[in-house]
Design an enzyme around this catalytic site. Structure first.
Site, short mmCIF file in Angstrom:
data_model
loop_
_atom_site.label_atom_id
_atom_site.label_comp_id
_atom_site.label_asym_id
_atom_site.label_seq_id
_atom_site.Cartn_x
_atom_site.Cartn_y
_atom_site.Cartn_z
N SER A 128 61.12 -2.37 62.49
CA SER A 128 61.86 -2.28 61.24
C SER A 128 62.80 -1.09 61.25
CB SER A 128 60.91 -2.14 60.05
OG SER A 128 61.67 -2.01 58.86
N LYS A 183 54.29 -6.59 60.15
CA LYS A 183 55.75 -6.55 59.91
C LYS A 183 56.13 -7.56 58.84
CE LYS A 183 60.17 -5.64 60.39
NZ LYS A 183 60.96 -6.71 59.83
N HIS A 186 55.26 -6.08 55.62
CA HIS A 186 56.28 -5.05 55.35
C HIS A 186 57.49 -5.68 54.66
CE1 HIS A 186 60.16 -3.25 56.43
NE2 HIS A 186 59.57 -2.07 56.35
N ASN A 187 57.93 -6.81 55.20
CA ASN A 187 59.11 -7.45 54.61
C ASN A 187 58.81 -8.01 53.22
OD1 ASN A 187 60.19 -6.85 57.12
ND2 ASN A 187 61.44 -8.68 57.13
N GLU A 190 59.05 -5.20 51.07
CA GLU A 190 60.49 -4.89 50.97
C GLU A 190 61.15 -5.76 49.89
OE1 GLU A 190 62.62 -4.90 54.84
OE2 GLU A 190 64.01 -6.34 53.96
C1 6PG Z 1 63.70 -4.51 58.64
C2 6PG Z 1 64.27 -5.63 57.83
C3 6PG Z 1 64.86 -6.67 58.74
C4 6PG Z 1 65.82 -7.62 58.05
C5 6PG Z 1 65.15 -8.46 56.99
C6 6PG Z 1 66.12 -9.01 56.00
O1 6PG Z 1 62.51 -4.27 58.47
O2 6PG Z 1 64.43 -3.89 59.40
O3 6PG Z 1 63.26 -6.20 57.08
O4 6PG Z 1 63.81 -7.32 59.38
O5 6PG Z 1 66.88 -6.92 57.56
O6 6PG Z 1 64.51 -9.50 57.64
O7 6PG Z 1 65.47 -10.03 55.37
P1 6PG Z 1 66.15 -11.10 54.44
O8 6PG Z 1 67.39 -11.58 55.13
O9 6PG Z 1 65.10 -12.15 54.36
O10 6PG Z 1 66.44 -10.40 53.18
#
Ligand code: 6PG
Length: 478
Positions: A128, A183, A186-187, A190
């Site tokens: 990430s 991970k 994590h998302n 996010e």
């Molecule tokens: C990270 C981000 C990366 C990506 C996302 C965006 O941890 O660096 O999460 O993996 O930018 O997958 O996700 P979406 O396109 O689903 O918003």
């Protein structure tokens, strides 16, 4: 070969990861399906370190010292399988294939199993931090065998982001797909963080009547306190940005339809399978999909609601302070739900994930990096078997102290017709979790009534059924 590590797939993430390894003193073999990209990388960035450009898969594998460590940085799904098929026959027992993409953890489990049978270590690694992170130090979440981490760990520790206390943001998360699972969560977190911030923005814009510039200032201020985080920081940047073409706030010229690549959706899908209530993350995913339904929204535009009447200046300031409380309390709930999912996944798949270690490696490099994560690490370090983050004394006290404002914000939002699905889902979770009795007892009664699904009693062991269609006596069904 002499290269300590190889990277195949030189799109932005792969290229930056390769440069990060090289800048940290490793000799890096680089390979791409179209060789032009490989040559371009070496031409442009060759001076940053030691690269070995490989034209063919055979050259690439030959360039690596043994046991070979080979990082795949291609699109998740089919392309990853294709690259594995291409390289696996060229490898030997003990070699390590690392998948640094956003793979679905079930794919990682399958690939790990298949390659293990051939004596090859397969390590699914969550990375990430976006492009910048890949280059300057990402948060790294590797799964795979403990043995593979022995050979891989020291390299990853060099290129990973460093937490404020200096420790590298990487740890062996657990076997097989533990890294990709973590991970994924994590998302999901996010998504929830972003949705909560969006709701805070929306309330400040409508109810408080603030301009985007003023809201940017507010977020900057919040960023000096307990909400200190990368996402709050960039929110201020985005809100302060003015569109060059129109002179309008940038946020006003962007279409209000949020997209997604799918990792947040996976989090929720898997949470449903595991029976983990991640309502905050789910609302964040749904809020994105709702925003994207242009036709539905258009058709609903004639529906009525209260007219928003912005507060006066003094009240607006007090309201903004309450929104900070609501945001913080809801954030605690999102992380509570996310960590619950990590613990449930760990138990189901026997990964033995240390939640405190996960919080520790999220302190820097990743998108959800925040001062807050050090406190989560502290909570789990103090009590590794914490049933829920909410049962940590400090978080419990904080959310208790925030709740009056949190409730007031949701009431005001509801009164004025401003949607706050994230804030209210979080509050409902809090209230449900702490409730002495839930109406689930009634649900059980209904199920027993229409389907003889049985229930348990509060005062006796065993399962029971009431003869609803007959004389309504109770029978034991054990
Ligand atoms: C990270 C981000 C990366 C990506 C996302 C965006 O941890 O660096 O999460 O993996 O930018 O997958 O996700 P979406 O396109 O689903 O918003």
């Amino acid at each position: 070969g002499t290269a300590q590590i190889g990277v195949t797939g030189l799109a932005v993430m792969g290229r930056n990861l390769a440069r990060n390894f090289a800048r940290n003193g490793f000799t890096v073999a680089v390979h791409n399906r179209t060789a032009a990209k490989t040559r371009a990388l070496v031409e442009e960035f060759g001076s940053e370190g030691s690269f070995v450009a490989a034209e063919s898969p055979e050259d690439f594998v030959a360039a690596l010292e043994r046991p070979r460590r080979l990082v795949i940085m291609v699109k998740a799904g089919e392309p990853t399988d294709a690259v594995i098929q291409e390289f696996a026959p060229l490898l030997e027992e003990g070699d390590v294939i690392i998948d640094g993409g956003n793979a679905h953890f079930e794919d990682t489990r399958r690939r790990e199993r298949e390659l293990r049978e051939r004596g090859i270590h397969f390590v699914g690694v969550g990375i990430s931090g976006g492009e910048e992170g890949a280059l300057h130090g990402p948060s790294i979440m590797p799964g795979g065998s403990a043995e593979s981490y022995e050979s891989l760990g020291p390299l990853l520790e060099r290129i990973a982001a460093k937490a404020p206390d200096g420790s590298p943001c990487v740890t062996h998360v657990g076997p097989d797909a533990a890294g990709h699972f973590v991970k994924m969560v994590h998302n999901g977190i996010e998504y929830a963080d972003m949705q909560l911030i969006a709701e805070a923005y929306h309330l400040l814009r409508t109810v408080a009547g603030y301009s985007p510039a003023k809201i940017a200032e507010t977020f900057r201020d919040w960023n000096t306190g307990r909400l200190d985080s990368y996402l709050i920081e960039i929110t201020a940047e985005v809100l302060a940005h003015v569109d060059a073409a129109t002179g309008k706030p940038f946020v006003d010229v962007v279409q209000d339809r949020a997209e997604q690549k799918g990792t947040g959706r996976w989090t929720v899908q898997i949470a449903l399978d595991l029976g983990v209530p991640v309502s905050g993350i789910a609302e964040a995913v749904f809020a994105r999909s709702l925003s994207g339904h242009a036709e539905l929204r258009e058709a609903a535009r004639s529906l009525t609601g209260p007219a928003v009447s912005p507060l006066g200046e003094k009240e607006a300031e007090a309201f903004a302070a309450q929104v900070e409380q609501a945001l913080y309390a809801s954030k605690i709930v999102s992380y509570t739900q996310g960590f619950h999912q990590i613990q449930a996944g760990s138990e189901t798949y026997d990964w033995n994930v240390d939640p405190g270690a996960v919080a520790a490696i999220w302190r820097a490099g990743c998108i959800i990096r925040a001062a807050f994560l050090d406190r989560i690490r502290g909570a789990y370090d103090a009590q590794p078997d914490l049933p829920s983050l909410l049962s940590d004394k400090r978080f419990g006290d904080e959310i208790g102290a925030a709740q009056d404002d949190w409730r007031a914000v949701i009431m005001e939002a509801t009164r004025q017709g401003v949607p706050v699905p994230g804030f209210s889902a979080a509050l409902a979770y809090y209230d449900a979790l702490r409730a002495e009795r839930l109406p689930a007892a009634l649900t059980q009664g209904q199920r027993d009534f229409f389907g003889a699904h049985t229930y348990r009693r509060t005062d006796r062991e065993g399962s029971f059924h009431t003869l609803w269609g007959g004389d309504r006596t109770e029978v034991s069904t054990d």
